[in-house]
Design an enzyme around this catalytic site. Structure first.
Site, PDB file in Angstrom:
ATOM      1  N   LYS A 225      55.355  38.896  39.450  1.00  0.00           N
ATOM      2  CA  LYS A 225      55.017  39.613  38.220  1.00  0.00           C
ATOM      3  C   LYS A 225      53.923  40.640  38.543  1.00  0.00           C
ATOM      4  O   LYS A 225      52.747  40.319  38.628  1.00  0.00           O
ATOM      5  CB  LYS A 225      54.523  38.629  37.148  1.00  0.00           C
ATOM      6  CG  LYS A 225      54.338  39.288  35.802  1.00  0.00           C
ATOM      7  CD  LYS A 225      52.874  39.260  35.497  1.00  0.00           C
ATOM      8  CE  LYS A 225      52.258  40.163  34.537  1.00  0.00           C
ATOM      9  NZ  LYS A 225      52.332  41.555  34.651  1.00  0.00           N
TER      10      LYS A 225
ATOM     11  N   GLU B  82      42.419  34.700  43.546  1.00  0.00           N
ATOM     12  CA  GLU B  82      41.622  35.758  44.189  1.00  0.00           C
ATOM     13  C   GLU B  82      41.108  36.620  43.053  1.00  0.00           C
ATOM     14  O   GLU B  82      41.870  37.373  42.442  1.00  0.00           O
ATOM     15  CB  GLU B  82      42.491  36.590  45.143  1.00  0.00           C
ATOM     16  CG  GLU B  82      43.182  35.809  46.249  1.00  0.00           C
ATOM     17  CD  GLU B  82      42.239  35.430  47.396  1.00  0.00           C
ATOM     18  OE1 GLU B  82      41.038  35.754  47.323  1.00  0.00           O
ATOM     19  OE2 GLU B  82      42.708  34.788  48.344  1.00  0.00           O
TER      20      GLU B  82
ATOM     21  N   CYS C 129      38.277  45.087  44.830  1.00  0.00           N
ATOM     22  CA  CYS C 129      37.443  43.917  44.535  1.00  0.00           C
ATOM     23  C   CYS C 129      36.290  43.777  45.527  1.00  0.00           C
ATOM     24  O   CYS C 129      35.270  43.174  45.223  1.00  0.00           O
ATOM     25  CB  CYS C 129      38.305  42.664  44.552  1.00  0.00           C
ATOM     26  SG  CYS C 129      39.229  42.496  46.092  1.00  0.00           S
TER      27      CYS C 129
ATOM     28  N   GLU D   3      31.001  42.951  36.972  1.00  0.00           N
ATOM     29  CA  GLU D   3      31.931  43.798  37.721  1.00  0.00           C
ATOM     30  C   GLU D   3      32.339  45.001  36.878  1.00  0.00           C
ATOM     31  O   GLU D   3      32.888  44.842  35.795  1.00  0.00           O
ATOM     32  CB  GLU D   3      33.185  42.997  38.114  1.00  0.00           C
ATOM     33  CG  GLU D   3      34.111  43.793  38.998  1.00  0.00           C
ATOM     34  CD  GLU D   3      35.407  43.063  39.324  1.00  0.00           C
ATOM     35  OE1 GLU D   3      36.043  42.515  38.401  1.00  0.00           O
ATOM     36  OE2 GLU D   3      35.802  43.059  40.506  1.00  0.00           O
TER      37      GLU D   3
HETATM   38  P1  NAP Z   1      43.917  41.293  35.332  1.00  0.00           P
HETATM   39  O1  NAP Z   1      43.811  41.991  34.034  1.00  0.00           O
HETATM   40  O2  NAP Z   1      43.304  39.959  35.471  1.00  0.00           O
HETATM   41  O3  NAP Z   1      45.475  41.248  35.654  1.00  0.00           O
HETATM   42  C1  NAP Z   1      45.982  40.743  36.868  1.00  0.00           C
HETATM   43  C2  NAP Z   1      47.408  40.326  36.654  1.00  0.00           C
HETATM   44  O4  NAP Z   1      47.426  39.211  35.759  1.00  0.00           O
HETATM   45  C3  NAP Z   1      48.263  41.401  35.997  1.00  0.00           C
HETATM   46  O5  NAP Z   1      49.557  41.344  36.523  1.00  0.00           O
HETATM   47  C4  NAP Z   1      48.251  40.976  34.542  1.00  0.00           C
HETATM   48  O6  NAP Z   1      49.351  41.437  33.818  1.00  0.00           O
HETATM   49  C5  NAP Z   1      48.302  39.466  34.702  1.00  0.00           C
HETATM   50  N1  NAP Z   1      47.860  38.715  33.526  1.00  0.00           N
HETATM   51  C6  NAP Z   1      47.133  39.134  32.471  1.00  0.00           C
HETATM   52  N2  NAP Z   1      46.948  38.107  31.590  1.00  0.00           N
HETATM   53  C7  NAP Z   1      47.566  37.032  32.103  1.00  0.00           C
HETATM   54  C8  NAP Z   1      47.725  35.678  31.684  1.00  0.00           C
HETATM   55  N3  NAP Z   1      47.207  35.240  30.536  1.00  0.00           N
HETATM   56  N4  NAP Z   1      48.426  34.841  32.472  1.00  0.00           N
HETATM   57  C9  NAP Z   1      48.938  35.253  33.643  1.00  0.00           C
HETATM   58  N5  NAP Z   1      48.837  36.529  34.089  1.00  0.00           N
HETATM   59  C10 NAP Z   1      48.151  37.405  33.337  1.00  0.00           C
HETATM   60  O7  NAP Z   1      43.319  42.174  36.508  1.00  0.00           O
HETATM   61  P2  NAP Z   1      43.513  43.712  36.749  1.00  0.00           P
HETATM   62  O8  NAP Z   1      42.723  44.458  35.733  1.00  0.00           O
HETATM   63  O9  NAP Z   1      44.968  44.002  36.899  1.00  0.00           O
HETATM   64  O10 NAP Z   1      42.851  43.874  38.195  1.00  0.00           O
HETATM   65  C11 NAP Z   1      41.499  44.087  38.399  1.00  0.00           C
HETATM   66  C12 NAP Z   1      40.811  42.792  38.767  1.00  0.00           C
HETATM   67  O11 NAP Z   1      41.431  42.213  39.889  1.00  0.00           O
HETATM   68  C13 NAP Z   1      39.363  43.001  39.163  1.00  0.00           C
HETATM   69  O12 NAP Z   1      38.578  41.998  38.577  1.00  0.00           O
HETATM   70  C14 NAP Z   1      39.393  42.852  40.672  1.00  0.00           C
HETATM   71  O13 NAP Z   1      38.171  42.457  41.246  1.00  0.00           O
HETATM   72  C15 NAP Z   1      40.442  41.822  40.829  1.00  0.00           C
HETATM   73  N6  NAP Z   1      40.987  41.851  42.186  1.00  0.00           N
HETATM   74  C16 NAP Z   1      40.668  40.829  43.024  1.00  0.00           C
HETATM   75  C17 NAP Z   1      41.126  40.855  44.329  1.00  0.00           C
HETATM   76  C18 NAP Z   1      40.799  39.741  45.298  1.00  0.00           C
HETATM   77  O14 NAP Z   1      41.459  39.666  46.325  1.00  0.00           O
HETATM   78  N7  NAP Z   1      39.816  38.912  45.021  1.00  0.00           N
HETATM   79  C19 NAP Z   1      41.929  41.914  44.768  1.00  0.00           C
HETATM   80  C20 NAP Z   1      42.237  42.930  43.868  1.00  0.00           C
HETATM   81  C21 NAP Z   1      41.761  42.892  42.575  1.00  0.00           C
HETATM   82  P3  NAP Z   1      49.357  42.856  33.055  1.00  0.00           P
HETATM   83  O15 NAP Z   1      48.341  43.713  33.681  1.00  0.00           O
HETATM   84  O16 NAP Z   1      50.713  43.335  33.287  1.00  0.00           O
HETATM   85  O17 NAP Z   1      49.088  42.554  31.631  1.00  0.00           O
END
Ligand code: NAP
Length: 499
Positions: A190, A265, A299, A402
């Site tokens: 997904k 992650e 991140c 963040e």
């Molecule tokens: P996000 O909003 O948490 O979304 C990540 C994924 O989760 C998306 O595919 C999102 O879907 C999905 N999602 C949202 N709500 C969900 C739920 N209730 N259940 C299951 N899945 C759900 O994060 P983002 O804004 O895309 O990415 C930025 C974040 O990722 C930052 O905090 C960054 O630090 C972190 N990140 C961490 C790493 C690491 O390796 N530690 C690497 C890259 C990024 P939709 O967006 O399609 O709604």
């Protein structure tokens, strides 16, 4: 069907005038959403709609999980080496289309094309190649004991749900898909609804190479529908999630009642520690890269820069000059260093932090608003100049939360202890970097930083064999090298008594 629906598919340049309908990939076929509802996908640089993705729901997820379950017996019966051959086929096909990957990634995320070529496209191929090679060399452990031998056998976990964010779309998806498949699991992926294009291209490539139907499935849609159905589904055995900490908590809660194997992650608020003896000529470009690569939307980005007092003024002056020398603008220009932020909503969030910093007494030394000279065609895009903020307490919200954009805060320190106290004063624990010409000191400070990863005199210098992951609110578990092979399998011990 793949060619009709799944991204432009032809050689560059990508035609952004045309709006493409991207489809789900379930049981070896491309499908529109059962709801017949769609989500618009916009170019971050122009604000123009470039695609529509399925607004999938429970029915689509259930179909994908059933397909993955049905494909599991045959796929898991293959040897590691046979599955590694499939990974190599995917890598070869991806490599052939790497320019298309780079262009789609740049278009969909707003990142500069050079970054998309050198990092996103290249690493996506590497991920498949790396895990193919790594598993071929992988020798499961045996432990001799008195009267018996223990054999560790690595069995597939089952159906793997892989949920990925928008900042490094195919880079992170392939980082999960490759080890999940090679260890014998079947997959339901997904991707983020904001950046679906290269995920769709991967589905097309997987279809083209003829991976058995149901081994890899992809369902597009919103996290609250598709993601949460996947994490709570009783027939999904494993969840690998990369995304924000708040979402990670929801994923952990939702997947707990079915005891899924879980890797999280999550977010980071990483410190960059600059000691007085650092080599400025190497450190300044390194610190700027750590702060602003991918518009600060990685991140691992070093968004808190801690500088030893005795060099503070000189270092800050040169940091501003280096930051201002970056070229911001058209993501398709190979000379561009910084592109657009991923969405208008995200830009508003990041800009909100700049306002908060000013309310809290911070001074914006450079940036803070839309960059000057952005061409007319990008007037409706999500632009923010790289921003450096001074004068904030290390305990202010901007220094502890963040922001995930091109915004860094500066903080002086007078001793190693103070640097470490500041570095460790957040709930996050993902990464960090130390810059010094004394490598013993660098190692000592690195060991004092409470994160999963620390670099000394470098940043984002990645060896795919090493553990990747965070502590505290930055995640649970490790991926990378043998940690990935272990996460995407069940280690079973078989103890055979000698005759
Ligand atoms: P996000 O909003 O948490 O979304 C990540 C994924 O989760 C998306 O595919 C999102 O879907 C999905 N999602 C949202 N709500 C969900 C739920 N209730 N259940 C299951 N899945 C759900 O994060 P983002 O804004 O895309 O990415 C930025 C974040 O990722 C930052 O905090 C960054 O630090 C972190 N990140 C961490 C790493 C690491 O390796 N530690 C690497 C890259 C990024 P939709 O967006 O399609 O709604």
């Amino acid at each position: 069907m793949g060619e009709e629906c799944c991204g432009p598919g032809e050689s560059p340049p990508i035609d952004i005038e045309e709006v493409h309908d991207l489809l789900n990939y379930i049981a070896g076929e491309f499908h529109p959403p059962s709801s017949e509802r769609w989500i618009d996908d916009f170019s971050p640089a122009t604000g123009i709609r470039i695609a529509r993705i399925p607004c999938s729901d429970q029915q689509d997820v259930d179909a994908a999980v059933s397909a993955a379950r049905a494909a599991l017996p045959e796929w898991s019966a293959l040897t590691h080496a046979q599955r590694a051959d499939w990974l190599d086929k995917i890598a070869d096909a991806l490599e052939e289309r790497s320019e298309e990957v780079a262009q789609l990634e740049s278009l969909d995320t707003g990142k500069p094309i050079t970054l998309a070529r050198t990092v996103d496209a290249a690493r996506s191929v590497d991920n498949f190649r790396f895990f193919a090679e790594y598993v071929r060399e992988f020798v499961p452990e045996t432990f001799e004991m008195q009267g018996a031998t223990n054999h560790v056998v690595y069995k597939p976990v089952g159906v793997a749900g892989l949920i990925t964010p928008w900042n490094l779309p195919l880079y992170l998806l392939s980082w999960k898909v490759a080890p999940a498949l090679v260890m014998g699991n079947t997959v339901v992926a997904k991707p983020s609804e904001l950046t679906p294009m290269t995920a769709c291209l991967l589905a097309e490539i997987i279809d083209d190479v003829g991976l058995p139907a149901g081994v890899f499935n992809m369902v597009h849609g919103r996290g609250e529908n598709v993601g949460s159905r996947l994490t709570s589904h009783s027939d999904v055995d494993l969840i690998s999630f990369t995304g924000g900490t708040e979402t990670g908590a929801k994923v952990a809660t939702s997947s707990s009642s079915t005891f899924k194997k879980l890797s999280l992650e999550l977010g980071g608020k990483n410190a960059t520690i600059v000691c007085a003896d650092a080599d400025f000529d190497k450190t300044i470009p390194g610190v700027v890269r750590a702060g602003f690569l991918n518009q600060g939307q990685i991140c691992l980005c070093g968004s808190r820069i801690l500088i030893e007092e005795s060099i503070y003024d000189e270092f800050v002056g040169r940091l501003i000059d280096e930051t201002n020398s970056m070229k911001i603008g058209d993501p398709s220009d190979p000379e561009t260093d910084l592109g657009a932020l991923v969405s208008a909503e995200h830009l508003a969030k990041v800009s909100g932090y700049i306002s908060l910093a000013e309310e809290d007494g911070g001074t914006v030394l450079t940036g803070g608003s839309q960059p000057e000279g952005i061409p007319e065609q990008f007037a409706s895009g999500n632009w923010l100049a790289p921003t450096i903020i001074d004068g904030l307490s290390p305990n202010s919200r901007c220094a502890k939360e963040e922001i995930f954009g091109p915004v860094v805060t500066l903080h002086p320190f007078s001793s190693e202890k103070e640097a470490l106290d500041i570095a460790n004063s957040t709930d996050y624990g993902l990464a960090g970097s130390v810059w010094t010409s004394d490598l013993d000191k660098g190692r000592r400070i690195a060991e004092g930083i409470e994160t999963g990863m620390v670099w000394v005199n470098t940043w984002l210098h990645r060896d795919l064999r090493v553990p990747f992951g965070g502590i505290k609110h930055s995640g649970v578990g490790r991926e990378g090298g043998r940690w990935s092979l272990s996460f995407y399998s069940h280690a079973v011990n078989i103890c055979i008594k000698h005759d």
